[in-house]
Design a protein around this motif. Structure first.
Motif, PDB file in Angstrom:
ATOM      1  N   TYR A 100       0.826  -1.201   0.000  1.00 62.55           N
ATOM      2  CA  TYR A 100       0.000   0.000   0.000  1.00 62.55           C
ATOM      3  C   TYR A 100       0.863   1.255   0.000  1.00 62.55           C
ATOM      4  O   TYR A 100       1.891   1.329   0.677  1.00 62.55           O
ATOM      5  CB  TYR A 100      -0.900   0.022   1.226  1.00 62.55           C
ATOM      6  CG  TYR A 100      -1.969  -1.048   1.232  1.00 62.55           C
ATOM      7  CD1 TYR A 100      -2.945  -1.088   0.247  1.00 62.55           C
ATOM      8  CD2 TYR A 100      -2.008  -2.010   2.245  1.00 62.55           C
ATOM      9  CE1 TYR A 100      -3.941  -2.061   0.255  1.00 62.55           C
ATOM     10  CE2 TYR A 100      -3.006  -2.991   2.271  1.00 62.55           C
ATOM     11  CZ  TYR A 100      -3.962  -3.009   1.275  1.00 62.55           C
ATOM     12  OH  TYR A 100      -4.946  -3.965   1.285  1.00 62.55           O
ATOM     13  N   ASN A 132      -3.981  -9.373  -8.849  1.00 61.13           N
ATOM     14  CA  ASN A 132      -4.172  -8.037  -8.296  1.00 61.13           C
ATOM     15  C   ASN A 132      -3.508  -7.057  -9.244  1.00 61.13           C
ATOM     16  O   ASN A 132      -2.355  -7.267  -9.658  1.00 61.13           O
ATOM     17  CB  ASN A 132      -3.520  -7.898  -6.917  1.00 61.13           C
ATOM     18  CG  ASN A 132      -4.330  -8.509  -5.796  1.00 61.13           C
ATOM     19  OD1 ASN A 132      -4.759  -7.837  -4.870  1.00 61.13           O
ATOM     20  ND2 ASN A 132      -4.530  -9.825  -5.846  1.00 61.13           N
ATOM     21  N   TRP A 177      -3.068   4.017  -3.113  1.00 58.88           N
ATOM     22  CA  TRP A 177      -3.668   2.716  -2.825  1.00 58.88           C
ATOM     23  C   TRP A 177      -3.550   2.461  -1.335  1.00 58.88           C
ATOM     24  O   TRP A 177      -2.443   2.453  -0.786  1.00 58.88           O
ATOM     25  CB  TRP A 177      -2.939   1.653  -3.648  1.00 58.88           C
ATOM     26  CG  TRP A 177      -3.284   0.233  -3.350  1.00 58.88           C
ATOM     27  CD1 TRP A 177      -4.526  -0.292  -3.103  1.00 58.88           C
ATOM     28  CD2 TRP A 177      -2.365  -0.872  -3.290  1.00 58.88           C
ATOM     29  NE1 TRP A 177      -4.438  -1.641  -2.893  1.00 58.88           N
ATOM     30  CE2 TRP A 177      -3.128  -2.025  -3.009  1.00 58.88           C
ATOM     31  CE3 TRP A 177      -0.984  -0.988  -3.461  1.00 58.88           C
ATOM     32  CZ2 TRP A 177      -2.534  -3.285  -2.878  1.00 58.88           C
ATOM     33  CZ3 TRP A 177      -0.401  -2.237  -3.346  1.00 58.88           C
ATOM     34  CH2 TRP A 177      -1.176  -3.364  -3.065  1.00 58.88           C
ATOM     35  N   PRO A 179      -5.772   0.288   2.141  1.00 60.25           N
ATOM     36  CA  PRO A 179      -6.764  -0.765   2.386  1.00 60.25           C
ATOM     37  C   PRO A 179      -8.186  -0.263   2.131  1.00 60.25           C
ATOM     38  O   PRO A 179      -8.643   0.701   2.730  1.00 60.25           O
ATOM     39  CB  PRO A 179      -6.549  -1.106   3.866  1.00 60.25           C
ATOM     40  CG  PRO A 179      -5.106  -0.764   4.121  1.00 60.25           C
ATOM     41  CD  PRO A 179      -4.843   0.454   3.285  1.00 60.25           C
ATOM     42  N   ASP A 197     -14.561  -3.462  -0.296  1.00 58.83           N
ATOM     43  CA  ASP A 197     -13.799  -4.593   0.224  1.00 58.83           C
ATOM     44  C   ASP A 197     -13.094  -5.372  -0.879  1.00 58.83           C
ATOM     45  O   ASP A 197     -12.041  -5.961  -0.649  1.00 58.83           O
ATOM     46  CB  ASP A 197     -14.737  -5.536   0.986  1.00 58.83           C
ATOM     47  CG  ASP A 197     -15.339  -4.886   2.226  1.00 58.83           C
ATOM     48  OD1 ASP A 197     -14.658  -4.033   2.826  1.00 58.83           O
ATOM     49  OD2 ASP A 197     -16.493  -5.226   2.574  1.00 58.83           O
ATOM     50  N   ASN A 201      -5.263  -6.225  -2.710  1.00 58.06           N
ATOM     51  CA  ASN A 201      -4.772  -6.222  -1.331  1.00 58.06           C
ATOM     52  C   ASN A 201      -3.441  -6.952  -1.167  1.00 58.06           C
ATOM     53  O   ASN A 201      -3.031  -7.226  -0.047  1.00 58.06           O
ATOM     54  CB  ASN A 201      -5.816  -6.827  -0.391  1.00 58.06           C
ATOM     55  CG  ASN A 201      -6.187  -8.263  -0.744  1.00 58.06           C
ATOM     56  OD1 ASN A 201      -5.540  -8.896  -1.581  1.00 58.06           O
ATOM     57  ND2 ASN A 201      -7.232  -8.782  -0.100  1.00 58.06           N
ATOM     58  N   GLU A 202      -2.763  -7.272  -2.287  1.00 57.93           N
ATOM     59  CA  GLU A 202      -1.471  -7.945  -2.201  1.00 57.93           C
ATOM     60  C   GLU A 202      -0.368  -7.055  -2.756  1.00 57.93           C
ATOM     61  O   GLU A 202      -0.590  -6.310  -3.716  1.00 57.93           O
ATOM     62  CB  GLU A 202      -1.494  -9.255  -2.998  1.00 57.93           C
ATOM     63  CG  GLU A 202      -2.469 -10.274  -2.441  1.00 57.93           C
ATOM     64  CD  GLU A 202      -1.958 -11.694  -2.620  1.00 57.93           C
ATOM     65  OE1 GLU A 202      -0.763 -11.881  -2.923  1.00 57.93           O
ATOM     66  OE2 GLU A 202      -2.775 -12.607  -2.434  1.00 57.93           O
TER      67      GLU A 202
END
Length: 261
Positions: A100, A132, A177, A179, A197, A201-202
């Motif tokens: 992130y 991702n 970017w 969460p 959601d 997220n990787e």
């Protein structure tokens, strides 16, 4: 990008995975950086060379299409054929996976039918990870167009298109970017803001490239030999890890009113 991305990466990069992507390296291994492109550091950047990402790509990645000149990175798409491809093209990618944070590049973007110039992040099948990806992609099937997009575990239908001027000037393209949220900016001005959601997220690698097609015509048009050569010019690129603020004066994080956790 379109749903074909995961498949085309599989077809071309699986053989490279063990060399370029160490097994078991599933977490972030790279820190913040500012790259002025005085040189091209082999410790920071890997140059794609000797393959294409699938049959849809009419050019072959080649190291000769990646140059640094007068403090700028030059990625070119030319009529110099390589192996079974009519054209050759350039791409760089970070050696490290980055988590992130804020990804930025100041670029002068060329536009042509059947061509994609871009700055994006990616991890997926070649690393045995879920797909991702976060994109800035510049295409011109009918007119100069920016496509922002993200891909997450098979969900790739998240594109937004917007018209762009074809004025051959440098602009700073940034996305923040974090969460559950992605924001895309041009020259510090918000272009798109997504929360939810089901977002990437990787940790991912950062890529900058230019490539052509003769098959994805409904999306990009068909690239013509008369359009070559084309050059994507990059003044600088940068990554700022989440939680760090205004690490260099050109960053979107230095703009007033930018909300960063």
């Amino acid at each position: 990008m379109m749903k074909c991305r995961a498949n085309r990466w599989l077809s071309a990069l699986t053989l490279m995975a063990s060399a370029v992507f160490p097994s078991g390296a599933l977490s972030q291994n790279g820190g913040s950086f500012f790259e002025p492109f005085d040189t091209l550091s082999q410790n920071r950047w890997f140059v794609s060379n000797g393959w294409a990402n699938g049959d849809h790509q009419s050019c072959l990645w080649h190291r000769n299409r990646v140059e640094v000149e007068d403090g700028k990175l030059l990625l070119s798409l030319t009529g110099h054929s390589k192996q079974d491809r009519d054209f050759s093209c350039g791409e760089i990618q970070t050696q490290d996976r980055l988590g992130y944070g804020t990804f930025e590049a100041r670029m002068k973007v060329p536009y042509a039918r059947g061509m994609n110039a871009n700055m994006f992040t990616f991890i997926g099948a070649p690393q045995d990870r879920p797909h991702n990806e976060i994109d800035f992609e510049f295409i011109a099937r009918n007119e100069p167009t920016l496509q922002t997009n993200f891909h997450f575990k098979g969900d790739s239908d998240n594109a937004k298109l917007q018209s762009m001027p074809d004025d051959e000037v440098f602009r700073t393209y940034s996305f923040i970017w974090e969460p559950g949220r992605i924001r895309w900016y041009i020259d510090g001005k918000l272009q798109r803001d997504l929360s939810g959601d089901a977002l990437p997220n990787e940790p991912q690698k950062m890529y900058i490239s230019i490539w052509s097609t003769d098959t994805l015509v409904s999306w990009m048009g068909e690239f013509s030999a008369n359009s070559a050569p084309q050059v994507l010019e990059v003044d600088w690129a940068a990554y700022t890890k989440l939680g760090e603020r205004c690490a260099f004066e050109q960053s979107v994080l230095c703009e007033d009113g930018i909300d960063v956790p």
